[in-house]
Design a protein around this motif. Structure first.
Motif, PDB file in Angstrom:
ATOM      1  N   MET A 143      -2.678 -64.130 -44.891  1.00 13.15           N
ATOM      2  CA  MET A 143      -3.410 -64.931 -43.912  1.00 13.15           C
ATOM      3  C   MET A 143      -4.827 -64.954 -44.498  1.00 13.15           C
ATOM      4  SD  MET A 143      -1.970 -65.378 -40.780  1.00 13.15           S
ATOM      5  CE  MET A 143      -3.040 -65.399 -39.474  1.00 13.15           C
ATOM      6  N   TYR A 144      -5.118 -63.895 -45.154  1.00 12.18           N
ATOM      7  CA  TYR A 144      -6.506 -63.759 -45.784  1.00 12.18           C
ATOM      8  C   TYR A 144      -6.603 -64.783 -46.992  1.00 12.18           C
ATOM      9  CZ  TYR A 144     -10.421 -62.291 -48.623  1.00 12.18           C
ATOM     10  OH  TYR A 144     -11.628 -62.076 -49.126  1.00 12.18           O
ATOM     11  N   ARG A 145      -5.451 -65.005 -47.654  1.00 17.81           N
ATOM     12  CA  ARG A 145      -5.410 -66.059 -48.753  1.00 17.81           C
ATOM     13  C   ARG A 145      -5.737 -67.279 -48.062  1.00 17.81           C
ATOM     14  NH1 ARG A 145      -1.322 -64.450 -51.564  1.00 17.81           N
ATOM     15  NH2 ARG A 145       0.029 -65.481 -50.241  1.00 17.81           N
ATOM     16  N   ALA A 146      -5.222 -67.705 -47.004  1.00 14.67           N
ATOM     17  CA  ALA A 146      -5.447 -69.059 -46.449  1.00 14.67           C
ATOM     18  C   ALA A 146      -6.601 -69.122 -46.028  1.00 14.67           C
ATOM     19  CB  ALA A 146      -4.310 -69.283 -45.292  1.00 14.67           C
ATOM     20  N   TYR A 147      -7.314 -68.040 -45.401  1.00 13.33           N
ATOM     21  CA  TYR A 147      -8.716 -68.032 -44.920  1.00 13.33           C
ATOM     22  C   TYR A 147      -9.670 -68.420 -46.176  1.00 13.33           C
ATOM     23  CZ  TYR A 147     -13.086 -66.273 -43.025  1.00 13.33           C
ATOM     24  OH  TYR A 147     -14.564 -66.293 -42.543  1.00 13.33           O
ATOM     25  N   ARG A 148      -9.353 -67.563 -47.152  1.00 13.55           N
ATOM     26  CA  ARG A 148     -10.402 -67.762 -48.348  1.00 13.55           C
ATOM     27  C   ARG A 148     -10.137 -69.037 -49.028  1.00 13.55           C
ATOM     28  NH1 ARG A 148      -7.894 -64.208 -52.327  1.00 13.55           N
ATOM     29  NH2 ARG A 148      -6.818 -66.153 -52.959  1.00 13.55           N
ATOM     30  N   ASP A 149      -9.128 -69.383 -48.938  1.00 11.21           N
ATOM     31  CA  ASP A 149      -8.810 -71.058 -49.546  1.00 11.21           C
ATOM     32  C   ASP A 149      -9.600 -71.875 -48.705  1.00 11.21           C
ATOM     33  OD1 ASP A 149      -7.395 -70.163 -51.437  1.00 11.21           O
ATOM     34  OD2 ASP A 149      -5.697 -70.930 -50.915  1.00 11.21           O
ATOM     35  N   MET A 150      -9.432 -71.717 -47.067  1.00  9.03           N
ATOM     36  CA  MET A 150     -10.350 -72.456 -46.202  1.00  9.03           C
ATOM     37  C   MET A 150     -11.800 -72.645 -46.562  1.00  9.03           C
ATOM     38  SD  MET A 150     -10.136 -72.611 -42.058  1.00  9.03           S
ATOM     39  CE  MET A 150     -10.995 -71.106 -41.799  1.00  9.03           C
TER      40      MET A 150
END
Length: 139
Positions: free
Chosen positions: A43-50
């Motif tokens: 979830m954090y990786r997706a948030y960071r990528d966003m």
């Protein structure tokens, strides 16, 4: 911190199951906790990528992708995907929903669509359904 407390409590509950020997329960609780931590990382990786992509209209794709990746890890990852809300680590509440719809200018409709993308990803739906045209292939 709240996430870690929940993981510890759920691990303890799973461990205390009367149907299974203590060691098997401990192993399952440990796997659940590892899945939950991995799901939180997804979830954090997706948030960071966003945040890094900063691409207009791509937020729903990243919502779906983070939930999809977390849920695929197993029961712990699926639990993390349900517990963790966007923006990262904010609990779902009426106050946050009202803030998003009134103060941020995003509107209730956008919030509803974000939640729809979250559910789509959690159920195993392909996140590319929400992928906007022109988003770099890196994401």
């Amino acid at each position: 911190m709240r996430l870690w407390v929940c993981i510890a409590l759920l691990s303890t509950v799973l461990c205390a199951s009367a149907d299974r020997p203590i060691f098997q329960g401990m192993r399952r609780a440990g796997q659940f906790a590892r899945d939950a931590v991995g799901g939180a990382r997804d979830m954090y990786r997706a948030y960071r990528d966003m945040r890094e992509a900063n691409y207009k209209g791509a937020d729903k794709y990243f919502h779906a992708r983070g939930n999809y990746d977390a849920a695929r890890r197993g029961p712990g990852g699926a639990w993390a995907a349900r517990v963790i809300r966007w923006p990262f680590l904010l609990p779902r509440s009426d106050a946050r929903e009202n803030w998003q719809s009134r103060v941020s200018g995003r509107g209730a409709e956008d919030t509803r669509l974000d939640q729809e993308a979250n559910e789509w990803g959690r159920r195993g739906g392909d996140p590319n359904r929400y992928r906007p045209k022109g988003l770099p292939s890196k994401y």
